[in-house]
Write an enzyme that holds these catalytic residues in place. Structure first.
Site, PDB file in Angstrom:
ATOM      1  N   HIS A  47       1.960  -2.526   8.006  1.00 56.62           N
ATOM      2  CA  HIS A  47       2.861  -1.704   7.201  1.00 56.62           C
ATOM      3  C   HIS A  47       3.048  -0.324   7.836  1.00 56.62           C
ATOM      4  O   HIS A  47       2.105   0.268   8.340  1.00 56.62           O
ATOM      5  CB  HIS A  47       2.330  -1.573   5.769  1.00 56.62           C
ATOM      6  CG  HIS A  47       2.531  -2.827   4.980  1.00 56.62           C
ATOM      7  ND1 HIS A  47       1.740  -3.936   5.145  1.00 56.62           N
ATOM      8  CD2 HIS A  47       3.464  -3.146   4.063  1.00 56.62           C
ATOM      9  CE1 HIS A  47       2.173  -4.882   4.347  1.00 56.62           C
ATOM     10  NE2 HIS A  47       3.221  -4.439   3.686  1.00 56.62           N
ATOM     11  N   PRO A  48       4.280   0.171   7.771  1.00 54.33           N
ATOM     12  CA  PRO A  48       4.547   1.495   8.333  1.00 54.33           C
ATOM     13  C   PRO A  48       4.034   2.602   7.422  1.00 54.33           C
ATOM     14  O   PRO A  48       3.877   2.404   6.214  1.00 54.33           O
ATOM     15  CB  PRO A  48       6.074   1.538   8.409  1.00 54.33           C
ATOM     16  CG  PRO A  48       6.506   0.663   7.271  1.00 54.33           C
ATOM     17  CD  PRO A  48       5.478  -0.441   7.201  1.00 54.33           C
ATOM     18  N   SER A  74      11.409  -2.823   5.108  1.00 56.64           N
ATOM     19  CA  SER A  74      10.701  -1.553   4.899  1.00 56.64           C
ATOM     20  C   SER A  74      11.648  -0.370   4.984  1.00 56.64           C
ATOM     21  O   SER A  74      11.534   0.581   4.209  1.00 56.64           O
ATOM     22  CB  SER A  74       9.569  -1.389   5.920  1.00 56.64           C
ATOM     23  OG  SER A  74       8.546  -2.310   5.663  1.00 56.64           O
ATOM     24  N   GLN A  94      12.039   2.111   1.822  1.00 58.51           N
ATOM     25  CA  GLN A  94      11.750   3.536   1.935  1.00 58.51           C
ATOM     26  C   GLN A  94      12.999   4.372   1.677  1.00 58.51           C
ATOM     27  O   GLN A  94      12.933   5.428   1.041  1.00 58.51           O
ATOM     28  CB  GLN A  94      11.126   3.857   3.300  1.00 58.51           C
ATOM     29  CG  GLN A  94       9.698   3.337   3.412  1.00 58.51           C
ATOM     30  CD  GLN A  94       8.878   4.046   4.465  1.00 58.51           C
ATOM     31  OE1 GLN A  94       9.108   5.221   4.764  1.00 58.51           O
ATOM     32  NE2 GLN A  94       7.912   3.345   5.036  1.00 58.51           N
ATOM     33  N   ALA A 105       4.187   0.123  -3.431  1.00 58.47           N
ATOM     34  CA  ALA A 105       5.483  -0.513  -3.655  1.00 58.47           C
ATOM     35  C   ALA A 105       6.457   0.587  -4.091  1.00 58.47           C
ATOM     36  O   ALA A 105       6.497   0.965  -5.259  1.00 58.47           O
ATOM     37  CB  ALA A 105       5.367  -1.605  -4.709  1.00 58.47           C
TER      38      ALA A 105
END
Length: 166
Positions: free
Chosen positions: A69-70, A82, A86, A120
């Site tokens: 995950h970034p 993602s 974001q 999340a």
């Protein structure tokens, strides 16, 4: 990408894996293993099966998933899902001082736990994410690893809801 549950239930394993491989960040092995549990009567059943596979992964495999995950607010390359998630929380256009705060918290969090902060973001604002960052920095490593996996399961659910017609 939109599929019906019926289409997914009828797909060969390779196609199923390709369709759902990004539900869990850079971990198509979860979709690959979940295929064996078809057919799924509901989206909830599909999600539950995928989460069960997540929990059967070795600790090293789970850590690799967490590491995939970034960091939030990062300008690094990341998966399309993602990027969209974001952006939905406004993390792609942070003011300079907010960006610096995210970077500082990302560094503190990674130093404390050895992996990126995961939440999340779909139902969060910049402020609620920053508050969660601060609060979760008080967790033990074991608590935070469990929380990261719970957040990943929630992210997977939100992706399935977006990508699959039940």
């Amino acid at each position: 990408m939109n599929y019906s549950l019926s289409q997914l239930n009828q797909m060969p394993q390779a196609e199923f894996t390709a369709a759902l491989g990004d539900v869990f960040e850079q971990t198509p092995a979860i979709a690959h293993a979940t295929w064996h549990q078809r057919p799924f009567a509901s989206l909830e059943e599909l999600h539950q099966a995928m989460v069960q596979v997540l929990h059967t992964l070795s600790p090293e495999e789970q850590l690799a998933l967490i590491q995939a995950h970034p960091e939030l607010g990062s300008k690094a390359r990341m998966a399309d899902a993602s990027v969209a998630e974001q952006a939905g929380a406004g993390l792609n256009c942070l003011r300079a001082e907010v960006y610096e705060r995210f970077q500082s918290l990302n560094q503190r969090y990674r130093a404390a736990f050895g992996f990126p902060f995961i939440i999340a973001v779909k139902h969060h604002t910049q402020d609620s994410i920053l508050a969660a960052f601060e609060q979760r920095l008080t967790h033990s490593p074991q608590e935070e690893r469990r929380q990261a996996l719970a957040e990943i399961a929630q992210i997977a659910w939100l992706r399935l809801v977006d990508w699959v017609a039940d």
